[in-house]
Scaffold this motif. Sequence first.
Motif, PDB file in Angstrom:
ATOM      1  N   UNK A  83       0.808  -1.224   0.000  1.00 42.81           N
ATOM      2  CA  UNK A  83       0.000   0.000   0.000  1.00 42.81           C
ATOM      3  C   UNK A  83       0.841   1.274   0.000  1.00 42.81           C
ATOM      4  N   UNK A  84       2.171   1.112  -0.073  1.00 41.49           N
ATOM      5  CA  UNK A  84       3.052   2.271  -0.091  1.00 41.49           C
ATOM      6  C   UNK A  84       3.528   2.706   1.278  1.00 41.49           C
ATOM      7  N   UNK A  85       2.949   2.140   2.332  1.00 42.79           N
ATOM      8  CA  UNK A  85       3.413   2.436   3.680  1.00 42.79           C
ATOM      9  C   UNK A  85       4.559   1.496   4.047  1.00 42.79           C
ATOM     10  N   UNK A  86       5.052   1.603   5.273  1.00 43.19           N
ATOM     11  CA  UNK A  86       6.236   0.845   5.671  1.00 43.19           C
ATOM     12  C   UNK A  86       5.999   0.117   6.981  1.00 43.19           C
ATOM     13  N   UNK A  87       6.519  -1.090   7.070  1.00 42.74           N
ATOM     14  CA  UNK A  87       6.671  -1.780   8.343  1.00 42.74           C
ATOM     15  C   UNK A  87       8.095  -1.510   8.800  1.00 42.74           C
ATOM     16  N   UNK A  88       8.269  -1.241  10.084  1.00 46.81           N
ATOM     17  CA  UNK A  88       9.603  -0.833  10.534  1.00 46.81           C
ATOM     18  C   UNK A  88       9.775  -1.062  12.015  1.00 46.81           C
ATOM     19  N   UNK A  89      11.033  -1.168  12.428  1.00 45.02           N
ATOM     20  CA  UNK A  89      11.331  -1.221  13.849  1.00 45.02           C
ATOM     21  C   UNK A  89      11.244   0.181  14.424  1.00 45.02           C
TER      22      UNK A  89
END
Length: 197
Positions: free
Chosen positions: A151-157
């Motif tokens: 979706x263009x978003x990010x998963x991140x720490x």
Amino acid sequence: FSFFAILSCNNSQQSAFVGDIVKTTDNVGTLSEESIYNLSDTFTTQDNHTVRLKDFAGKPTVICMIFTHCTYACPRLTADVKKIEEQLGKDAGKANFVLVSFDSERDTPEQLKHFQKEMNLDNHFTLLHGNDDAVRTLSVLLNVQFQKNSDGDFSHSNIISILDKEGKLTLQKEGINASQQETVSRLKEMMNGDKKS
């Protein structure tokens, strides 16, 4: 190796995976090999100024990687950095507060400026936009894991890092709303000339 949980910004937990801090070997001036300020890539601030990370040398730096379209973790991480600034009180100007975006496509300087106003960040804060390579390299140096979602978003720490005056990583805190007492204490030590790392 360090294990950091990856969270997407819709608050659903993703799989944890292993990251490793990689140190640069190119020296810039008299910086040690361990300094993140050896990174030669340029970034653009929310005020459309071109900078290199070494421009932050001389003060301890609180640095966090976010993206402005995030609706869950990043506003909370930003609020955590603001709390650190507030707890430093009159000494806040003795430190740098740097937010670096993962999102090289959408987080233009103009968008970063909008986010600065939206989050009520004062002039102690510098928000940075970089190209994909610069952002990825910095994330490796900071041991921050991220991946772009469909979706263009990010998963991140979710990590707040503290660099000393020479750009060496001295402390990291993982998690949202984590206690920052140790972070504030370490910053005050560095401001008072303590080289503890």
